[in-house]
Design an enzyme around this catalytic site. Structure first.
Site, mmCIF file in Angstrom:
data_model
loop_
_atom_site.group_PDB
_atom_site.id
_atom_site.type_symbol
_atom_site.label_atom_id
_atom_site.label_comp_id
_atom_site.label_asym_id
_atom_site.label_seq_id
_atom_site.Cartn_x
_atom_site.Cartn_y
_atom_site.Cartn_z
ATOM 1 N N PRO A 1 -35.012 1.303 -2.276
ATOM 2 C CA PRO A 1 -33.825 1.502 -3.014
ATOM 3 C C PRO A 1 -34.289 2.541 -4.105
ATOM 4 O O PRO A 1 -33.147 3.083 -4.671
ATOM 5 C CB PRO A 1 -33.633 0.129 -3.753
ATOM 6 N N GLU B 1 -40.711 -8.387 -2.853
ATOM 7 C CA GLU B 1 -40.227 -7.943 -4.173
ATOM 8 C C GLU B 1 -40.851 -6.351 -4.259
ATOM 9 O O GLU B 1 -40.692 -5.627 -5.292
ATOM 10 C CB GLU B 1 -40.540 -8.751 -5.241
ATOM 11 N N ARG C 1 -28.914 11.484 17.004
ATOM 12 C CA ARG C 1 -27.906 12.267 17.173
ATOM 13 C C ARG C 1 -28.001 13.798 16.766
ATOM 14 O O ARG C 1 -27.159 14.649 17.411
ATOM 15 C CB ARG C 1 -26.561 11.692 16.792
#
Ligand code: 4G3
Length: 180
Positions: free
Chosen positions: A98, A125, A163
């Site tokens: 994150p 964590e 892609r």
């Protein structure tokens, strides 16, 4: 070989995870599957537990140097990365977190030009700080939210890059023309 890998070699992702089966069906469908079948993309999925060194095949522990909670230990990750580096010591190691650099279409375009990329999926964590310091070249985040693991972000990265590989999409669905 004047044009690099384009003619004969696939882009190779090597994924390190404690949940290898999470990758089975997403890689077995649609455009990603077609890219793999046509030899334009290769995805190796590696169980981190195979690199543990105790009977319980542990991959987490109390943080080195103290702190609360459990983190993924450095040693199994180090052995997994070093095993994969043996084929190509320059393969880029990307950690899905994150706190990473925001994932963008431009990032996908850039990664599609690499030959071999190692995707490290964290759980719990977090991960022992030594992993970041020693093994990780780049941290990527797919968005400003926390998930239970890096597996879904790794699949997002693989899908977005697949892609962009020349020859994967047909002319009608040309990757360059897309707006978003
Ligand atoms: C490392 C990535 C991994 C540290 C991973 C959590 C969201 C993303 C994890 C940590 C993740 C993302 C696993 N959650 N936004 N969870 O790309 O605190």
């Amino acid at each position: 070989r004047p044009f690099g890998r384009r003619e004969e070699k696939a882009l190779i992702f090597e994924v390190i995870t404690i949940f290898p089966r999470m990758f089975d069906s997403p890689l077995a469908e649609g455009v990603v599957r077609k890219a793999i079948d046509r030899g334009l993309l290769t995805v190796g999925v590696h169980d981190l537990r195979d690199h543990a060194d105790d009977p319980h095949r542990s991959t987490d522990d109390y943080p080195y140097g103290g702190g609360g909670g459990m983190v993924m230990t450095a040693e199994p990750i180090g052995r997994a990365v070093e095993t994969l580096h043996n084929g190509d010591p320059r393969a880029k190691v990307i950690f899905l977190t994150p706190q990473g650099r925001p994932w963008t279409q431009e990032g996908a375009r850039a990664l599609a030009r690499e030959d071999r990329v190692i995707l490290l999926c964290g759980r719990y964590e977090g991960v022992d700080e030594r992993v970041r310091e020693i093994y990780v070249d780049e941290e990527i985040s797919i968005g400003d939210y926390v998930l239970t693991g890096g597996e879904l972000p790794a699949l997002v990265v693989i899908d977005a890059v697949a892609r962009m590989i020349p020859g994967v999409l047909g002319c009608a669905e040309s990757a360059e023309e897309d707006s978003f």
